[in-house]
Design an enzyme around this catalytic site. Structure first.
Site, PDB file in Angstrom:
ATOM      1  N   ASP A  92     -27.236 -28.662  31.903  1.00 28.59           N
ATOM      2  CA  ASP A  92     -27.733 -27.142  31.211  1.00 28.59           C
ATOM      3  C   ASP A  92     -28.234 -27.461  29.898  1.00 28.59           C
ATOM      4  OD1 ASP A  92     -27.724 -24.796  30.761  1.00 28.59           O
ATOM      5  OD2 ASP A  92     -25.618 -24.250  31.296  1.00 28.59           O
ATOM      6  N   ASP A  93     -29.249 -27.001  29.722  1.00 25.36           N
ATOM      7  CA  ASP A  93     -30.227 -26.906  28.270  1.00 25.36           C
ATOM      8  C   ASP A  93     -30.315 -28.454  27.937  1.00 25.36           C
ATOM      9  OD1 ASP A  93     -29.912 -24.293  28.350  1.00 25.36           O
ATOM     10  OD2 ASP A  93     -28.911 -24.291  26.556  1.00 25.36           O
ATOM     11  N   CYS A 104     -31.896 -20.347  31.807  1.00 29.41           N
ATOM     12  CA  CYS A 104     -30.775 -20.523  33.046  1.00 29.41           C
ATOM     13  C   CYS A 104     -30.742 -19.937  34.277  1.00 29.41           C
ATOM     14  CB  CYS A 104     -29.359 -20.425  32.543  1.00 29.41           C
ATOM     15  SG  CYS A 104     -29.216 -21.122  30.778  1.00 29.41           S
ATOM     16  N   LYS A 145     -21.152 -24.308  36.861  1.00 28.86           N
ATOM     17  CA  LYS A 145     -21.863 -22.956  36.449  1.00 28.86           C
ATOM     18  C   LYS A 145     -22.580 -22.358  37.680  1.00 28.86           C
ATOM     19  CE  LYS A 145     -25.400 -21.192  33.200  1.00 28.86           C
ATOM     20  NZ  LYS A 145     -25.956 -21.656  31.756  1.00 28.86           N
ATOM     21  N   HIS A 163     -23.791 -18.532  37.420  1.00 30.46           N
ATOM     22  CA  HIS A 163     -24.849 -17.637  36.739  1.00 30.46           C
ATOM     23  C   HIS A 163     -25.877 -17.058  37.387  1.00 30.46           C
ATOM     24  CE1 HIS A 163     -26.749 -17.609  32.750  1.00 30.46           C
ATOM     25  NE2 HIS A 163     -26.330 -16.500  32.828  1.00 30.46           N
ATOM     26  N   ASP A 220     -31.912 -27.690  33.730  1.00 32.98           N
ATOM     27  CA  ASP A 220     -32.118 -26.284  34.281  1.00 32.98           C
ATOM     28  C   ASP A 220     -33.197 -25.733  33.458  1.00 32.98           C
ATOM     29  OD1 ASP A 220     -30.812 -25.681  32.143  1.00 32.98           O
ATOM     30  OD2 ASP A 220     -29.720 -23.918  32.842  1.00 32.98           O
ATOM     31  N   ASN A 221     -33.528 -25.993  32.109  1.00 34.26           N
ATOM     32  CA  ASN A 221     -34.432 -25.872  31.310  1.00 34.26           C
ATOM     33  C   ASN A 221     -34.856 -26.583  30.016  1.00 34.26           C
ATOM     34  OD1 ASN A 221     -32.292 -23.255  30.844  1.00 34.26           O
ATOM     35  ND2 ASN A 221     -32.617 -24.630  29.247  1.00 34.26           N
ATOM     36  N   LYS A 228     -36.313 -24.363  24.697  1.00 34.83           N
ATOM     37  CA  LYS A 228     -35.670 -23.481  25.711  1.00 34.83           C
ATOM     38  C   LYS A 228     -36.213 -21.984  25.458  1.00 34.83           C
ATOM     39  CE  LYS A 228     -31.233 -21.464  27.030  1.00 34.83           C
ATOM     40  NZ  LYS A 228     -29.919 -21.488  27.078  1.00 34.83           N
TER      41      LYS A 228
END
Length: 496
Positions: free
Chosen positions: A31-32, A69, A123, A125, A277-278, A295
């Protein structure tokens, strides 16, 4: 169970004799996690386990995700562009009655139909306001993790202030559909690694498994046990230092998972995919150098992803793949690897990339729609008639050409804090709303060619116009006060 005990499990693992001939599939989503945050991209952050897997597998160096995300997760799970699911604007906030539409099966649904056991950890989301949107109703046999977009790594609590009039706070940790109250103080990277290891150890080896492991790392808040900070005491920037420790902890967890696969005799029959994810969130320790932006932006730093594939079944091991690949491609690719089929889905935007990845063949993908977001505030003046409106926030890649329209987000080139180079701030006219780049020749987006290549601009604008005709209306509902965890035992969960 403490994280330090994880490796001791390997000595107690029993190898079962009746194994499936089809590979287990593990999809790990960080994530990130920025382009410059992995060791083999010359980062100052050490990632020995990720580097080892990537070096023995196939590194994906022309691989794209989405800038934030929910859109990336939705496109992985559905194989469809976000303009076709109504998720083209923003994320799904915890207080919003929204979710990945139920009108098409998920990748987990299709892999389960192929005879796999399916498990999600970490996660989600992708919406939870109704029971139908929960992971265990979207193709997963089991789920352990959190439903919202971010939370405290130790208390597992989330506060959502998307509604300007209210602050909604509650616990967000679930075992299947049951809240978990007794893990306060247990760092989430440990928790999710341990759960993943239990899935690997406990499954019936006569049946292959699909594990979707969506780590909380390295998303804010910046939190990690102190022992992971010690090797990075030389990094003066506190955010970057903590981010480095969070990365090290995640890398260690992935190493422990690999060790258990090896100890149980399953590694040789397991396909591992790693993806971000990004782009990295520079304000929270991440970095995308030398790419432009971060991001949330439509620059390469927003969505040029870190990704690789590992597995003995790859024919092209130890290589770098520069073919165009997008996160939506995992749906048909992994369903194909599982021996399943994509019948019953709405039209997919993803392509089966197995031969591209495994054998080094040409990608079937010629273009990527990065996004069209009509809800973002328009910018500047309309520059071309009878085609796509350049005031609208959008981006598309066709071959080596990339076009951006509207407001692209942060446009800076930001090196990691330890480098002496200064941040280069974009000097473009603030009303500018059109950029064209040859990404093969200019991967860091320094040379805008929109003025000198009007024919290519028009062709790509026409493609955006074609895509926009297929878009469904964006789904971005107002916050719903009925979401308040105080009304549901202090826990985030379905409220309709």
């Amino acid at each position: 169970m403490h994280f330090e005990q994880v490796l001791l499990l390997c000595a107690c693992c029993t190898v079962l004799s009746a194994k499936s001939s089809r590979p287990n599939i593990i999809f790990i989503l960080a994530d990130d996690y920025g382009f410059h945050d992995i060791g083999y991209h010359k980062s100052e952050i050490k990632t020995p386990n990720l580097d080892k897997l990537a070096a023995a597998g196939v590194k994906l160096e022309n691989y794209y995700v989405q800038p934030i995300c929910t859109p990336t997760r939705s496109q992985f799970m559905s194989g469809r562009y976000q303009i076709h699911t109504g998720l083209q604007h923003g994320i799904i906030w915890a207080s919003q009655p929204n979710g990945l539409p139920l009108d098409s099966p998920t990748v987990a649904d299709k892999i389960k139909q192929a005879g796999y056991s399916t498990h999600a950890v970490g996660k989600w989301h992708l919406g939870f306001y109704k029971d139908d949107y929960l992971p265990t109703n979207r193709g997963f046999d089991s789920y352990y993790g959190y439903l919202t977009g971010s939370e405290d790594y130790y208390t597992h609590k989330r506060c959502d202030s998307h509604d300007a009039n209210y602050m909604y706070c509650g616990l967000d940790l679930h075992n299947n559909t049951n809240p978990v109250f007794n893990e306060t103080g247990h760092y989430s990277t440990y928790l999710f690694t341990e759960r993943a290891i239990n899935v690997i150890k406990d499954h019936d080896e006569s049946k292959p498994f699909f594990l979707y492991l969506a780590y909380q790392s390295t998303h804010a808040p910046l939190q990690v046990p102190d022992k992971y900070l010690t090797p990075y005491s030389h990094i003066k920037d506190k955010n970057r230092r903590t981010f480095a420790g969070m990365t090290a902890c995640m890398d260690e967890g992935i190493g422990n998972i690999t060790a258990v696969l090896n100890a149980t005799g399953q590694l040789e029959n397991t396909l591992i995919v790693f993806s971000t994810d990004n782009g990295g969130q520079v304000a929270a320790g991440g970095n995308n150098w030398p790419l432009r932006g971060w991001k949330g932006s439509l620059w390469e730093g927003g969505f040029h992803g870190v990704g690789f594939v590992y597995g003995d079944m790859l024919k092209n091991k130890g290589t770098v793949n520069n073919q165009l690949i997008h996160v939506s491609d995992w749906f048909p690719t992994l369903v194909g690897v599982a021996g399943g089929n994509t019948s019953g889905t709405k039209p997919l935007d993803g392509f089966d990339q197995w031969k591209t990845i495994s054998e080094g063949g040409a990608s079937p993908r010629q273009e990527i729609l990065h996004n069209i977001d009509i809800l973002t505030q328009p910018k500047g003046a309309k520059l071309y008639n009878n085609t796509f409106d350049t005031r609208i926030r959008a981006a598309i890649r066709v071959g080596d050409w990339k076009l951006i329209t509207g407001d692209p987000g942060n446009s800076s080139w930001i090196p990691p804090p330890h480098l002496s180079k200064n941040t280069v701030v974009d000097k473009d006219d603030k009303a500018k709303n059109l950029w064209l780049f040859d990404i093969a020749k200019d991967p860091n987006e320094h040379n805008d060619l929109s003025a000198s290549q009007p024919g290519i601009v028009k062709r790509l604008l026409d493609r955006l116009e074609d895509y926009q005709k297929t878009a469904v209306p964006p789904r971005y509902p107002d916050p719903d006060p009925k979401c308040d965890p105080k009304l549901h035992g202090g826990v985030w969960g379905p409220w309709e």
